[in-house]
Design a protein around this motif. Structure first.
Motif, PDB file in Angstrom:
ATOM      1  N   SER A  88       0.810  -1.216   0.000  1.00 23.70           N
ATOM      2  CA  SER A  88       0.000   0.000   0.000  1.00 23.70           C
ATOM      3  C   SER A  88       0.847   1.273   0.000  1.00 23.70           C
ATOM      4  N   THR A  89       2.039   1.221   0.573  1.00 27.64           N
ATOM      5  CA  THR A  89       2.954   2.377   0.602  1.00 27.64           C
ATOM      6  C   THR A  89       4.395   1.874   0.603  1.00 27.64           C
ATOM      7  N   GLY A  90       5.312   2.804   0.439  1.00 25.78           N
ATOM      8  CA  GLY A  90       6.723   2.446   0.537  1.00 25.78           C
ATOM      9  C   GLY A  90       7.073   1.960   1.942  1.00 25.78           C
ATOM     10  N   ALA A  93       6.161  -1.530   2.442  1.00 25.13           N
ATOM     11  CA  ALA A  93       7.126  -2.425   1.778  1.00 25.13           C
ATOM     12  C   ALA A  93       8.371  -2.599   2.655  1.00 25.13           C
ATOM     13  N   ILE A  94       8.861  -1.494   3.189  1.00 27.64           N
ATOM     14  CA  ILE A  94      10.101  -1.547   3.981  1.00 27.64           C
ATOM     15  C   ILE A  94       9.870  -2.283   5.303  1.00 27.64           C
ATOM     16  N   SER A  95       8.793  -1.915   5.999  1.00 28.95           N
ATOM     17  CA  SER A  95       8.571  -2.553   7.304  1.00 28.95           C
ATOM     18  C   SER A  95       8.251  -4.034   7.125  1.00 28.95           C
ATOM     19  N   THR A 114      18.951   7.562   6.366  1.00 29.83           N
ATOM     20  CA  THR A 114      17.935   6.903   5.541  1.00 29.83           C
ATOM     21  C   THR A 114      16.685   7.761   5.637  1.00 29.83           C
ATOM     22  N   TYR A 115      15.697   7.460   4.842  1.00 31.99           N
ATOM     23  CA  TYR A 115      14.421   8.181   4.916  1.00 31.99           C
ATOM     24  C   TYR A 115      13.946   8.186   6.385  1.00 31.99           C
ATOM     25  N   GLY A 116      13.340   9.293   6.812  1.00 35.76           N
ATOM     26  CA  GLY A 116      12.959   9.472   8.213  1.00 35.76           C
ATOM     27  C   GLY A 116      12.120   8.334   8.783  1.00 35.76           C
ATOM     28  N   LEU A 157      20.585  -0.672   2.883  1.00 35.83           N
ATOM     29  CA  LEU A 157      21.193   0.523   2.287  1.00 35.83           C
ATOM     30  C   LEU A 157      20.136   1.369   1.579  1.00 35.83           C
ATOM     31  N   GLU A 158      20.421   2.658   1.489  1.00 35.77           N
ATOM     32  CA  GLU A 158      19.578   3.551   0.686  1.00 35.77           C
ATOM     33  C   GLU A 158      20.553   4.423  -0.076  1.00 35.77           C
ATOM     34  N   THR A 159      20.438   4.487  -1.395  1.00 36.77           N
ATOM     35  CA  THR A 159      21.377   5.301  -2.165  1.00 36.77           C
ATOM     36  C   THR A 159      20.782   5.723  -3.493  1.00 36.77           C
ATOM     37  N   ASN A 188      15.836   1.893  -3.570  1.00 35.54           N
ATOM     38  CA  ASN A 188      16.222   2.481  -4.864  1.00 35.54           C
ATOM     39  C   ASN A 188      15.260   3.591  -5.290  1.00 35.54           C
ATOM     40  N   THR A 189      14.523   4.139  -4.323  1.00 39.40           N
ATOM     41  CA  THR A 189      13.496   5.143  -4.640  1.00 39.40           C
ATOM     42  C   THR A 189      14.062   6.347  -5.384  1.00 39.40           C
ATOM     43  N   PHE A 190      15.193   6.874  -4.912  1.00 41.34           N
ATOM     44  CA  PHE A 190      15.721   8.109  -5.508  1.00 41.34           C
ATOM     45  C   PHE A 190      16.300   7.870  -6.904  1.00 41.34           C
ATOM     46  N   THR A 211       5.249   5.621  -4.687  1.00 40.78           N
ATOM     47  CA  THR A 211       4.586   6.921  -4.556  1.00 40.78           C
ATOM     48  C   THR A 211       5.386   8.024  -5.249  1.00 40.78           C
ATOM     49  N   LYS A 212       6.689   7.832  -5.346  1.00 39.74           N
ATOM     50  CA  LYS A 212       7.588   8.883  -5.834  1.00 39.74           C
ATOM     51  C   LYS A 212       7.763   8.790  -7.352  1.00 39.74           C
ATOM     52  N   PHE A 213       8.978   8.501  -7.809  1.00 36.25           N
ATOM     53  CA  PHE A 213       9.245   8.570  -9.248  1.00 36.25           C
ATOM     54  C   PHE A 213       8.509   7.504 -10.055  1.00 36.25           C
TER      55      PHE A 213
HETATM   56  N1  PLP Z   1      11.996   5.520   0.970  1.00 36.99           N
HETATM   57  C1  PLP Z   1      12.341   6.765   0.565  1.00 36.99           C
HETATM   58  C2  PLP Z   1      13.718   7.002   0.041  1.00 36.99           C
HETATM   59  C3  PLP Z   1      11.406   7.805   0.648  1.00 36.99           C
HETATM   60  O1  PLP Z   1      11.756   9.034   0.239  1.00 36.99           O
HETATM   61  C4  PLP Z   1      10.117   7.538   1.173  1.00 36.99           C
HETATM   62  C5  PLP Z   1       9.120   8.617   1.315  1.00 36.99           C
HETATM   63  O2  PLP Z   1       9.410   9.785   1.190  1.00 36.99           O
HETATM   64  C6  PLP Z   1       9.813   6.248   1.591  1.00 36.99           C
HETATM   65  C7  PLP Z   1      10.767   5.261   1.462  1.00 36.99           C
HETATM   66  C8  PLP Z   1       8.461   5.909   2.156  1.00 36.99           C
HETATM   67  O3  PLP Z   1       7.521   5.807   1.144  1.00 36.99           O
HETATM   68  P1  PLP Z   1       5.931   6.035   1.341  1.00 36.99           P
HETATM   69  O4  PLP Z   1       5.740   7.491   1.649  1.00 36.99           O
HETATM   70  O5  PLP Z   1       5.359   5.617   0.030  1.00 36.99           O
HETATM   71  O6  PLP Z   1       5.509   5.176   2.470  1.00 36.99           O
END
Ligand code: PLP
Length: 401
Positions: A88-90, A93-95, A114-116, A157-159, A188-190, A211-213
């Motif tokens: 449903s959201t990023g 997926a991560i959690s 990493t993302y907040g 990792l996040e990059t 790999n969101t960014f 949700t992003k790109f």
């Molecule tokens: N990962 C990165 C790098 C993000 O920038 C974000 C949201 O800004 C997320 C994960 C979380 O994604 P979501 O807002 O779709 O839950």
């Protein structure tokens, strides 16, 4: 269609075509939005076989849905993954990935930037169930390798990172992770699969905030995990039970957005590079973070592992948070919003958006100046964006001095 064999050099074509054939309906050229919650069967035996995964089909949309499956398949092909599953959201997926891979007593190694929301999982939620999260200085690859060598179940990792655009060497760190049997996960969101494919560099799993790109139009929430089939299977199973499924209408919007992914990213790469250069030369700007600048700490790594440097940059003005606060209302060609990765330029101050959940102390530890401005470049004409920044910076100078 075997898209997997045709990946290299064809990402633009794959973004348009991959994943869609199965879900077409009665000759429609577009994937239908299947809002049905359940799928009916006359034959109870056939129903049972679908439920057991012995024949293709769908049972219940919390588990699988044709529109959602088309979206997953498009991401899977673009990332060169064995399997993909969506959320449903990023953050779902991560959690879900972390809760599937980790158990009490396990150790996770990651980085401070990493993302907040991900950082909150590490600092608040994982420790509650006895999982230790060790967060290293993001630019210090030796420190990360040292911590990994002590043993860990997951290397996360996040990059490039959100919002300071630091770059981690995926191939080097994946090797370190595999030496101790860790599962290597990369957000790999960014970068998006157009600019970077972490699986080809040795990662086991890739996560995205779709949700992003991927969606690109700021009108649908979603997340996706792809990579090794055995791992994705377990994560999918967890999602069946925690219920954080992607909804069909969102899947359709993400799928439609992804058809222009390669085009958008190409344009955003070019726009962001021009803007980063403009800001770097501006007398009011203290620092610009963008992996495409030669002054970037990890420029060599970025050049090696990325095909383009992405649409997000961040910068700090000499006047700190006061100057950032003065700048934002003056911008005419940017939404002041928490989102990023859309076709419209979007600007925010991490202190009040992506890292609002963090304390000033935590932001300092992550190397986020309080006056940092995150600027997600859209697909507008870049000269208009530069002119907009220019006029806004003149007003900041007049008001803050
Ligand atoms: N990962 C990165 C790098 C993000 O920038 C974000 C949201 O800004 C997320 C994960 C979380 O994604 P979501 O807002 O779709 O839950």
């Amino acid at each position: 269609m075997d898209w997997d064999r045709e990946r290299a050099g064809h990402l633009g074509t794959l973004a348009v075509w991959a994943g869609e054939e199965e879900a077409r309906w009665q000759g429609a050229t577009q994937v239908p939005v299947v809002l049905s919650v359940g799928y009916g069967y006359f034959d109870v035996d056939a129903w049972y076989e679908v439920a057991l995964g012995q024949r293709p089909g769908h049972i219940y949309s919390r588990n699988t849905n044709p529109t959602v499956a088309a979206f997953e398949e498009k991401v899977r092909v673009l990332e060169g993954a064995e399997a993909a599953t969506s959320f449903s959201t990023g953050m779902a997926a991560i959690s879900s990935t972390l809760y599937t891979l980790l158990a009490p007593g396990d150790r996770l190694v990651s980085v401070k930037d990493t993302y907040g929301g991900t950082n909150k999982l590490f600092l608040e939620f994982l420790p509650r169930i006895g999982i230790e999260a060790v967060l290293c200085n993001t630019s210090d690859h030796e420190e990360i390798e040292r911590e990994v060598a002590k043993g860990c179940r997951v290397l996360y990792l996040e990059t490039p990172t959100n919002p300071t655009l630091k770059v981690l060497d995926i191939a080097r760190l994946a090797e370190a992770g595999h030496r101790v049997g860790a599962v290597v996960v990369v957000d790999n969101t960014f970068a998006t699969p157009i600019n970077q494919n972490p699986l080809a560099l040795g990662a086991d799993l890739v996560v995205h905030s779709a949700t992003k790109f991927l969606g690109g139009h700021a009108d649908a929430l979603g997340g996706v995990v792809c990579g090794r089939a055995d791992l994705v299977k377990g994560i999918y199973h967890y999602r069946e039970i925690n219920g954080a499924a992607l909804e069909a209408m969102s899947a359709y919007l993400l799928l439609r957005g992804m058809k222009t992914l390669a085009l958008r990213i190409q344009r955003q790469n070019e726009n962001a590079f021009r803007i980063a250069r403009f800001l770097q030369d501006h007398p009011l700007v203290e620092v610009v973070y963008y992996p495409g600048l030669e002054t970037h700490e990890q420029y060599a790594v970025a050049r090696r592992q990325m095909r383009g440097f992405g649409g997000v940059l961040s910068f700090a003005l000499k006047g700190g948070f006061e100057a950032a606060r003065a700048l934002l209302p003056q911008l005419r060609r940017a939404h002041r919003a928490a989102n990023l990765g859309a076709v419209e330029t979007t600007v925010g101050v991490p202190r009040t958006t992506s890292h609002v959940e963090s304390t000033a102390e935590e932001r300092r530890a992550m190397g986020i100046p309080e006056g940092l401005v995150r600027y997600s470049v859209g697909i507008e004409d870049v000269d208009d964006l530069i002119a907009d920044l220019e006029q806004a910076l003149v007003k900041v100078q007049q008001s803050v001095g």
